[in-house]
Design a protein around this motif. Structure first.
Motif, PDB file in Angstrom:
ATOM      1  N   ARG A 159      -2.683  -5.221  -8.924  1.00  0.00           N
ATOM      2  CA  ARG A 159      -3.814  -4.889  -8.073  1.00  0.00           C
ATOM      3  C   ARG A 159      -4.021  -5.949  -6.996  1.00  0.00           C
ATOM      4  O   ARG A 159      -4.253  -5.635  -5.832  1.00  0.00           O
ATOM      5  CB  ARG A 159      -5.089  -4.744  -8.928  1.00  0.00           C
ATOM      6  CG  ARG A 159      -5.883  -3.505  -8.567  1.00  0.00           C
ATOM      7  CD  ARG A 159      -7.138  -3.752  -7.778  1.00  0.00           C
ATOM      8  NE  ARG A 159      -8.314  -3.920  -8.609  1.00  0.00           N
ATOM      9  CZ  ARG A 159      -9.143  -2.934  -8.970  1.00  0.00           C
ATOM     10  NH1 ARG A 159      -8.887  -1.697  -8.620  1.00  0.00           N
ATOM     11  NH2 ARG A 159     -10.217  -3.212  -9.644  1.00  0.00           N
ATOM     12  N   ARG A 160      -3.930  -7.210  -7.415  1.00  0.00           N
ATOM     13  CA  ARG A 160      -4.078  -8.295  -6.445  1.00  0.00           C
ATOM     14  C   ARG A 160      -3.022  -8.206  -5.354  1.00  0.00           C
ATOM     15  O   ARG A 160      -3.258  -8.523  -4.207  1.00  0.00           O
ATOM     16  CB  ARG A 160      -3.961  -9.665  -7.146  1.00  0.00           C
ATOM     17  CG  ARG A 160      -5.265 -10.148  -7.773  1.00  0.00           C
ATOM     18  CD  ARG A 160      -5.196 -11.645  -8.095  1.00  0.00           C
ATOM     19  NE  ARG A 160      -4.088 -11.977  -8.998  1.00  0.00           N
ATOM     20  CZ  ARG A 160      -4.145 -11.879 -10.325  1.00  0.00           C
ATOM     21  NH1 ARG A 160      -5.248 -11.435 -10.909  1.00  0.00           N
ATOM     22  NH2 ARG A 160      -3.112 -12.210 -11.072  1.00  0.00           N
ATOM     23  N   PHE A 216      -1.638  -5.381 -14.813  1.00  0.00           N
ATOM     24  CA  PHE A 216      -2.387  -4.491 -13.924  1.00  0.00           C
ATOM     25  C   PHE A 216      -3.165  -5.314 -12.895  1.00  0.00           C
ATOM     26  O   PHE A 216      -3.190  -4.995 -11.707  1.00  0.00           O
ATOM     27  CB  PHE A 216      -3.378  -3.629 -14.714  1.00  0.00           C
ATOM     28  CG  PHE A 216      -2.776  -2.368 -15.235  1.00  0.00           C
ATOM     29  CD1 PHE A 216      -2.307  -1.391 -14.370  1.00  0.00           C
ATOM     30  CD2 PHE A 216      -2.681  -2.136 -16.593  1.00  0.00           C
ATOM     31  CE1 PHE A 216      -1.757  -0.214 -14.846  1.00  0.00           C
ATOM     32  CE2 PHE A 216      -2.126  -0.956 -17.083  1.00  0.00           C
ATOM     33  CZ  PHE A 216      -1.662  -0.002 -16.214  1.00  0.00           C
ATOM     34  N   ALA A 217      -3.810  -6.363 -13.385  1.00  0.00           N
ATOM     35  CA  ALA A 217      -4.616  -7.202 -12.496  1.00  0.00           C
ATOM     36  C   ALA A 217      -3.735  -7.835 -11.425  1.00  0.00           C
ATOM     37  O   ALA A 217      -4.087  -7.854 -10.251  1.00  0.00           O
ATOM     38  CB  ALA A 217      -5.342  -8.268 -13.307  1.00  0.00           C
ATOM     39  N   PRO A 233      -7.405  -0.693 -13.856  1.00  0.00           N
ATOM     40  CA  PRO A 233      -7.675  -0.231 -12.497  1.00  0.00           C
ATOM     41  C   PRO A 233      -6.700   0.866 -12.075  1.00  0.00           C
ATOM     42  O   PRO A 233      -5.650   0.612 -11.511  1.00  0.00           O
ATOM     43  CB  PRO A 233      -7.475  -1.497 -11.655  1.00  0.00           C
ATOM     44  CG  PRO A 233      -6.565  -2.377 -12.442  1.00  0.00           C
ATOM     45  CD  PRO A 233      -6.724  -2.001 -13.881  1.00  0.00           C
ATOM     46  N   THR A 234      -7.057   2.093 -12.360  1.00  0.00           N
ATOM     47  CA  THR A 234      -6.186   3.223 -12.062  1.00  0.00           C
ATOM     48  C   THR A 234      -6.540   3.831 -10.709  1.00  0.00           C
ATOM     49  O   THR A 234      -7.698   4.132 -10.449  1.00  0.00           O
ATOM     50  CB  THR A 234      -6.360   4.323 -13.132  1.00  0.00           C
ATOM     51  OG1 THR A 234      -6.284   3.725 -14.412  1.00  0.00           O
ATOM     52  CG2 THR A 234      -5.289   5.384 -13.001  1.00  0.00           C
ATOM     53  N   GLY A 235      -5.527   4.020  -9.874  1.00  0.00           N
ATOM     54  CA  GLY A 235      -5.764   4.665  -8.593  1.00  0.00           C
ATOM     55  C   GLY A 235      -5.777   6.174  -8.719  1.00  0.00           C
ATOM     56  O   GLY A 235      -6.657   6.849  -8.200  1.00  0.00           O
ATOM     57  N   GLY A 270      -1.810  -5.554  -4.195  1.00  0.00           N
ATOM     58  CA  GLY A 270      -2.064  -4.388  -3.339  1.00  0.00           C
ATOM     59  C   GLY A 270      -1.343  -3.120  -3.767  1.00  0.00           C
ATOM     60  O   GLY A 270      -1.421  -2.097  -3.107  1.00  0.00           O
ATOM     61  N   GLU A 316       0.816  -1.224   0.000  1.00  0.00           N
ATOM     62  CA  GLU A 316       0.000   0.000   0.000  1.00  0.00           C
ATOM     63  C   GLU A 316       0.844   1.267   0.000  1.00  0.00           C
ATOM     64  O   GLU A 316       0.348   2.349  -0.281  1.00  0.00           O
ATOM     65  CB  GLU A 316      -0.926   0.030   1.217  1.00  0.00           C
ATOM     66  CG  GLU A 316      -2.039  -0.997   1.208  1.00  0.00           C
ATOM     67  CD  GLU A 316      -1.544  -2.438   1.399  1.00  0.00           C
ATOM     68  OE1 GLU A 316      -2.200  -3.339   0.879  1.00  0.00           O
ATOM     69  OE2 GLU A 316      -0.475  -2.646   2.039  1.00  0.00           O
ATOM     70  N   GLU A 340      -0.870   0.106  -6.015  1.00  0.00           N
ATOM     71  CA  GLU A 340      -1.723   0.973  -6.815  1.00  0.00           C
ATOM     72  C   GLU A 340      -0.960   1.468  -8.052  1.00  0.00           C
ATOM     73  O   GLU A 340       0.264   1.555  -8.048  1.00  0.00           O
ATOM     74  CB  GLU A 340      -2.166   2.151  -5.955  1.00  0.00           C
ATOM     75  CG  GLU A 340      -3.431   2.826  -6.447  1.00  0.00           C
ATOM     76  CD  GLU A 340      -4.007   3.783  -5.421  1.00  0.00           C
ATOM     77  OE1 GLU A 340      -3.414   4.863  -5.231  1.00  0.00           O
ATOM     78  OE2 GLU A 340      -5.050   3.458  -4.817  1.00  0.00           O
ATOM     79  N   VAL A 341      -1.728   1.776  -9.088  1.00  0.00           N
ATOM     80  CA  VAL A 341      -1.115   2.258 -10.323  1.00  0.00           C
ATOM     81  C   VAL A 341      -1.665   3.646 -10.642  1.00  0.00           C
ATOM     82  O   VAL A 341      -2.851   3.904 -10.472  1.00  0.00           O
ATOM     83  CB  VAL A 341      -1.430   1.290 -11.490  1.00  0.00           C
ATOM     84  CG1 VAL A 341      -1.079   1.915 -12.824  1.00  0.00           C
ATOM     85  CG2 VAL A 341      -0.680  -0.022 -11.298  1.00  0.00           C
ATOM     86  N   SER A 342      -0.781   4.539 -11.062  1.00  0.00           N
ATOM     87  CA  SER A 342      -1.262   5.839 -11.529  1.00  0.00           C
ATOM     88  C   SER A 342      -0.867   6.042 -12.977  1.00  0.00           C
ATOM     89  O   SER A 342       0.124   5.479 -13.455  1.00  0.00           O
ATOM     90  CB  SER A 342      -0.731   6.966 -10.640  1.00  0.00           C
ATOM     91  OG  SER A 342       0.651   7.087 -10.782  1.00  0.00           O
TER      92      SER A 342
END
Ligand code: C2E
Ligand code: MG
Ligand code: MG
Ligand code: MG
Length: 288
Positions: free
Chosen positions: A170-171, A166-167, A195-197, A173, A144, A175-177
């Motif tokens: 994400r799994r 990306f997946a 999945p964009t943070g 934990g 995180e 984050e991607v920007s």
């Protein structure tokens, strides 16, 4: 006389070009050893959380402390890294150092989320997910506390492969920007499929919000709305004035980053900067 001057200019121009090419070749040859010799350093630029004015994030930015040429910005050597297959070794060093430093700050009571830039070609090698996991494990850093910054091109080149990574990220934990959003031909369809943070709004748009005609403001408002629809938040990049900061906040951006808040700085300076900022977050922009 004009003709002669023209010819001279041409000669100087080609000489300059040759010099630039030689300089680049030299740098490229040295870069391989620079990574092992510990000549790379990370500077950290604070990220401000606009609702409270706190800085709880940083972006790690690589520099090369060259023995003769001094501190080189990434623009001077990243292209060489790309040509020489040094992208993954360089990224592993950056990930290792950024996670180590972030974990050390945590132990000292300074909790930050650190953004690390990832180049598109690293994304294409397929080792990114493992490289990230290894860095986190070695540093003992919770996922995180790491954000990976990717540009749109990394996604555009191979969308399926990108989606799988990306997946996986994400799994785990992390984050991607999306970096520099709005600087190129931003593809909205790609954005809603990943999945964009955080969407980082490019400095060129942010610079435009002081203009009178308001089109940059409209564009930023649209990106903020798009982000909300995707469950992402936005960050205004390259904020250089108090007015840009105020407008970015008024337009609903969640984060801001830029010279008006602070320049990128070495890790030791950042700790001092953070402690000053904490005492008076709204009163002390641009602490040296
Ligand atoms: P970026 O990720 O968009 O990083 C922001 C760049 O804008 C940084 O330049 C930062 O110093 C600069 N900047 C920040 N605030 C302001 C401002 O208010 N005004 C202006 N004019 N500039 C501002 P820097 O450090 O030279 O890095 C340039 C680019 O190099 C980065 O753009 C990123 O794409 C790349 N980069 C930096 N570090 C790394 C790294 O470790 N790995 C990879 N792959 N790329 C990196
Ligand atoms: Mg970045
Ligand atoms: Mg950027
Ligand atoms: Mg950039």
């Amino acid at each position: 006389a004009a003709k002669a001057a023209g010819r001279n200019r041409v000669r100087t121009f080609t000489t300059d070009l040759r010099y630039a090419a030689e300089r680049k070749a030299l740098l490229a040859g040295e870069l391989r050893t620079a990574i092992d010799a510990g000549q790379l350093v990370l500077h950290y630029q604070p990220v401000m959380y606009l609702p409270t004015g706190e800085c709880s994030g940083v972006e790690a930015l690589v520099r090369w402390q060259h023995p003769e040429r001094g501190l080189l910005p990434p623009g001077e050597f990243l292209p060489a890294a790309e040509r020489q297959d040094l992208v993954a070794p360089l990224a592993r060093w950056v990930l290792g150092e950024a996670t180590r430093q972030t974990a050390e700050w945590s132990r000292r009571g300074l909790h930050v989320v650190t953004g690390v830039n990832i180049s598109a070609s690293h994304f294409a090698t397929g080792t990114l997910v493992d490289d990230v996991a290894e860095a986190l494990a070695a540093a003992g850093l919770p996922a995180e506390q790491l954000i990976l910054e990717l540009t749109e091109t990394s996604v555009a080149d191979e969308p399926e492969r990108a989606a799988a990574q990306f997946a996986a990220l994400r799994r785990s934990g992390v984050e991607v920007s999306i970096d520099d959003f709005g600087s190129g031909w931003s593809s909205i369809s790609q954005l809603i499929n990943i999945p964009t943070g955080v969407i980082k709004i490019d400095r060129s748009l942010v610079a435009g919000i002081e203009g009178r005609e308001g089109s940059a403001e409209a564009a930023i408002a649209a990106v903020v709305g798009l982000a909300a629809a995707c469950g992402a938040r936005t960050l205004a990049e390259g904020v250089e004035t108090a007015e840009q900061l105020a407008r970015a906040a008024a337009l609903g951006c969640t984060f801001a980053q830029g010279y008006h808040i602070a320049r990128p700085m070495p890790a030791d300076d950042l700790e001092r900067w953070m402690s000053v900022w904490r005492r008076a977050p709204h009163l002390s922009p641009s602490v040296p």
